[in-house]
Design an enzyme around this catalytic site. Structure first.
Site, PDB file in Angstrom:
ATOM      1  N   GLU A  86       0.853  -1.196   0.000  1.00  0.00           N
ATOM      2  CA  GLU A  86       0.000   0.000   0.000  1.00  0.00           C
ATOM      3  C   GLU A  86       0.879   1.231   0.000  1.00  0.00           C
ATOM      4  O   GLU A  86       1.817   1.331   0.782  1.00  0.00           O
ATOM      5  CB  GLU A  86      -0.862   0.043   1.270  1.00  0.00           C
ATOM      6  CG  GLU A  86      -2.084  -0.832   1.208  1.00  0.00           C
ATOM      7  CD  GLU A  86      -2.954  -0.655   2.453  1.00  0.00           C
ATOM      8  OE1 GLU A  86      -2.791   0.350   3.174  1.00  0.00           O
ATOM      9  OE2 GLU A  86      -3.773  -1.543   2.692  1.00  0.00           O
ATOM     10  N   ASP A 102      -6.023   9.373  10.300  1.00  0.00           N
ATOM     11  CA  ASP A 102      -4.697   8.916  10.699  1.00  0.00           C
ATOM     12  C   ASP A 102      -4.258   9.448  12.048  1.00  0.00           C
ATOM     13  O   ASP A 102      -4.537  10.582  12.407  1.00  0.00           O
ATOM     14  CB  ASP A 102      -3.672   9.334   9.637  1.00  0.00           C
ATOM     15  CG  ASP A 102      -3.783   8.483   8.388  1.00  0.00           C
ATOM     16  OD1 ASP A 102      -3.672   7.248   8.515  1.00  0.00           O
ATOM     17  OD2 ASP A 102      -4.019   9.046   7.296  1.00  0.00           O
ATOM     18  N   TYR A 118     -11.093  -4.540   3.155  1.00  0.00           N
ATOM     19  CA  TYR A 118     -10.190  -4.046   4.190  1.00  0.00           C
ATOM     20  C   TYR A 118     -10.973  -3.954   5.498  1.00  0.00           C
ATOM     21  O   TYR A 118     -11.917  -3.173   5.603  1.00  0.00           O
ATOM     22  CB  TYR A 118      -9.664  -2.668   3.771  1.00  0.00           C
ATOM     23  CG  TYR A 118      -8.521  -2.132   4.605  1.00  0.00           C
ATOM     24  CD1 TYR A 118      -8.596  -2.049   5.992  1.00  0.00           C
ATOM     25  CD2 TYR A 118      -7.357  -1.677   3.993  1.00  0.00           C
ATOM     26  CE1 TYR A 118      -7.542  -1.557   6.745  1.00  0.00           C
ATOM     27  CE2 TYR A 118      -6.293  -1.168   4.738  1.00  0.00           C
ATOM     28  CZ  TYR A 118      -6.409  -1.113   6.119  1.00  0.00           C
ATOM     29  OH  TYR A 118      -5.366  -0.613   6.855  1.00  0.00           O
TER      30      TYR A 118
END
Ligand SMILES: Cc1ncc(COP(=O)(O)O)c(C=O)c1O
Lengths: 268, 399
Positions: free
Chosen positions: A50, A61, A175
């Site tokens: 990735e 994040d 995912y």
């Protein structure tokens, strides 16, 4: 035509092996370093890689990847330059490459132009952190036309109805966001991870990779018992941060990737 | 012509929507359901109306600023006095509604972002009133320039978390609040303070501020025997503006003007005028006009007023701009200071620097219109919090 991601997961399943999916923020500390890191990661056992597209406002994040994005942007990384790096990498590696991005840089590039340019450069899939399936139709259309896998995420808060929707819409793999939170290293795997993956397996046969909070070989081993692959992000990015500028950057990251892959190999 | 907006998926035409990590999707859908249930719940609405009246001090007056109007020598200027609301700004309208909703949803903790500190103070106030825990995210630069409000929040029992990332202003405070919410979504209510973010926030915040425009309609009918000719309000994220504007959207004869922060001037690139100089993109969960680079990185906004220092704008404003219904103009820092001084000296009303942008534009516009015309300015807040900033800008020391 089966995609490179489909072929990779099929091959790993045949071999009874699990995928290691390392994450790098592209352009941290430079795109030249990213290129060397990807080549080394592929050599040391990465099955899918990735590449994070740095964004000014990475709201999914934690601090480690936020800092990496700021360094990458300060180094002049842009999506077009990242795609040039991927195109150059394609002469060296055949490992599937997946971009992890926020939606705005893709919108600014243009959805159709992005999908075509990504595939032309040799990108296999894209994950958009802030694009749930409800908003994804415009990009999904262009991705499908270009032959780019659009990968969706499921979260611990996803309702059964949403899990089905996501499983249906996701291409390449699904995912699984392992925890309720932002990216970053955690001491423990969430206790309900196994149940979360069981719920997903009941509605899909697509490959399932787990990420967020996975940072040690022991955690990777545990994930290997549940899913088709483990994504390791912040722990690798932190190592890149620590070794940036050092001659041992590539070797040290490569050694860590080999350690992470070991428990996922057949018979491990 | 009054389309029912947003649609079921939270879109205002091409704008709005829900562009968030999957973790927040189910909670946002739950929030949307809770809000639509609360809207239909009589006891909830009565409790809110009671608080708006007895606690926040509504209705707020519509005041004819005669001396200011005279000075401009044209149209009459009326001020919708949100500065007289409890805590000193319109922000309390939205906060009381959402805090009651949080309590109804059994969330024991509120989080909020704040720029000028007005939304943070209002949220801390409601948390004290309802006995809820409260954490407020504020950009480090804003913590410095709005020190008075930081201390007010702390007195009210809230924790103020200074955000050091990015541009250290409102945009980064929203990022950090969203990161907190993604992590603690099961127990925490995110009390967003402007008409932006993912659906249902732009709709809910607008619904809660629409009281500003509803009162203004009634009051102008009483005073003018008709509707006003022009509405003017400052636009940060757009909450006070959409609150004033929304009840008038169907009245085509009423001109509607949003005032963006021109900072040091649009040409300098140091401003916050997303409508004048931005491009369509996605930030903080919705599609709208944004200040951004060619490759989609969000730019840093600049404004003397912390509450307008944001590189985006609410999606409903973007929709009505493209539809040609709302006009957008900009006022520079220097012009806003002139508006601040004029209103202070001529009327004895010290406006927030955010609101001073609307005052300054209304003064300019009034000069071009005949006396028969009436302009209503949304005076979104009072200026006590800005006295330090004004002193610095004027090169004066306090005391
Ligand atoms: C007094 C005042 N007016 C206006 C604003 C701008 O916000 P909005 O555009 O949401 O009304 C703020 C924000 O802090 C404020 O404090």
């Amino acid at each position: 035509m089966t995609s490179r991601l489909d072929a990779t997961f099929a091959r790993l399943r045949d071999r009874g092996e699990r995928a290691l999916v390392p994450y790098f923020t592209a352009g941290d500390p430079s795109l030249a370093d990213t290129r060397r890191l990807v080549v080394e990661a592929a050599r040391r056992g990465a099955d899918v890689i990735e590449l994070g597209v740095p964004f000014s406002d990475p709201l999914a994040d934690g601090p480690v990847i936020q800092r990496a994005a700021m360094r990458a942007l300060a180094a002049g990384t842009t999506l077009p330059r990242l795609l040039e790096t991927v195109a150059a990498l394609r002469a060296e590696v055949s490992v599937p490459l997946v971009l992890l991005t926020y939606y705005n840089p893709v919108l600014a590039f243009g959805l159709a132009a992005f999908a075509r340019a990504a595939v032309r450069a040799g990108v296999d899939g894209v994950i958009v952190a802030d694009l749930p399936p409800e908003e994804a139709d415009p990009l999904a259309r262009e991705a499908e036309a270009a032959g780019l896998d659009l990968i969706h995420l499921v979260a611990p808060t996803s309702t059964p109805e949403r899990v089905r929707l996501i499983a249906r819409r996701s291409h390449g793999f699904i995912y699984v966001v392992a925890l309720t939170g932002v990216t970053g290293e955690r001491q423990e795997l969430p206790p309900d991870l196994a149940a979360q993956i069981r719920t997903l397996r009941r509605v899909t046969t697509k490959p399932v990779c787990v990420g967020f909070g996975i940072s040690t070989p022991a955690q990777v081993a545990a994930v290997g018992g549940l899913a088709d692959g483990a994504v390791v992000g912040s722990a690798i990015v932190r190592l890149v941060e620590e070794r940036a500028g050092s001659p041992s950057l590539v070797d040290d990251v490569g050694a860590f990737i080999a350690e992470l892959k070991a428990p996922l190999r057949k018979g491990a | 012509m009054k389309p029912k907006l947003p649609d079921a998926r939270g879109h205002f035409g091409r704008f709005g929507g829900r562009f968030v990590p999957e973790t927040l999707m189910a909670p946002l859908i739950e929030l949307e359901r809770a809000w639509s249930a609360a809207k239909r719940d009589r006891p909830f609405q009565q409790r809110l109306a009671g608080l708006l009246r007895d606690y926040a001090g509504r209705p707020t007056p519509l005041y004819h600023a005669a001396r200011l109007s005279e000075q401009c020598g044209g149209a009459r200027i009326y001020l919708k006095r949100e500065d007289l609301c409890h805590t000193g700004a319109h922000k309390i309208n939205n906060v009381l509604g959402q805090a009651l909703l949080a309590a109804r949803m059994k969330k024991g903790r509120l989080i909020a972002e704040t720029g000028a500190g007005q939304h943070g103070v209002a949220t801390a106030t409601a948390a004290a009133l309802l006995g809820l825990e409260c954490d407020v995210y504020m950009g480090a630069e804003d913590v410095e320039r709005q020190a008075l409000n930081v201390f007010r929040m702390r007195l009210l029992g809230a924790r103020v978390i200074s955000v050091e990332s990015g541009s250290r202003t409102l945009k980064d405070a929203i990022n950090e609040a969203l990161r907190d919410w993604v992590t603690n979504v099961r127990t925490t209510y995110y009390l967003l303070g402007s008409a932006l973010g993912p659906h249902p926030y732009p709709m809910m915040v607008r619904d809660l501020h629409a009281v500003i425009g509803q009162e203004t309609r009634r009051q102008t009918r009483g005073v003018l025997r008709r509707l006003p000719d022009v509405l003017v309000a400052c636009v940060g994220g757009g909450s006070n503006a959409i609150g004033l504007f929304h009840p008038f959207i169907g009245d085509r004869r009423v001109r509607i003007i949003g005032v963006e922060p021109g900072g040091e001037g649009i040409a300098t690139g140091r401003h916050g005028a997303s409508m004048s100089a931005g491009a369509v993109g996605v930030l903080h969960g919705c599609m709208s006009y944004l200040l951004q680079s060619d490759d989609g990185q969000i730019a840093t906004a600049h404004s003397i007023s912390a509450g307008l220092d944001y590189p985006g704008v609410g999606p409903e404003h973007a929709y009505y701009r493209d539809a040609g219904r709302f006009e957008f103009v900009s006022i520079t820092d220097a012009e806003a200071l002139e508006g601040f001084e004029a209103l202070t000296r001529l009327e004895g009303i010290m406006p927030a620097l955010e609101s001073a942008h609307a005052v300054a534009y209304a003064m300019r516009l009034a000069k071009t219109l005949p006396r028969s015309k009436a302009i209503v300015v949304g005076l979104s807040g009072r200026g006590d919090k800005d006295v330090h900033v004004v002193a610095k800008a004027l090169g004066k020391a306090i005391g």
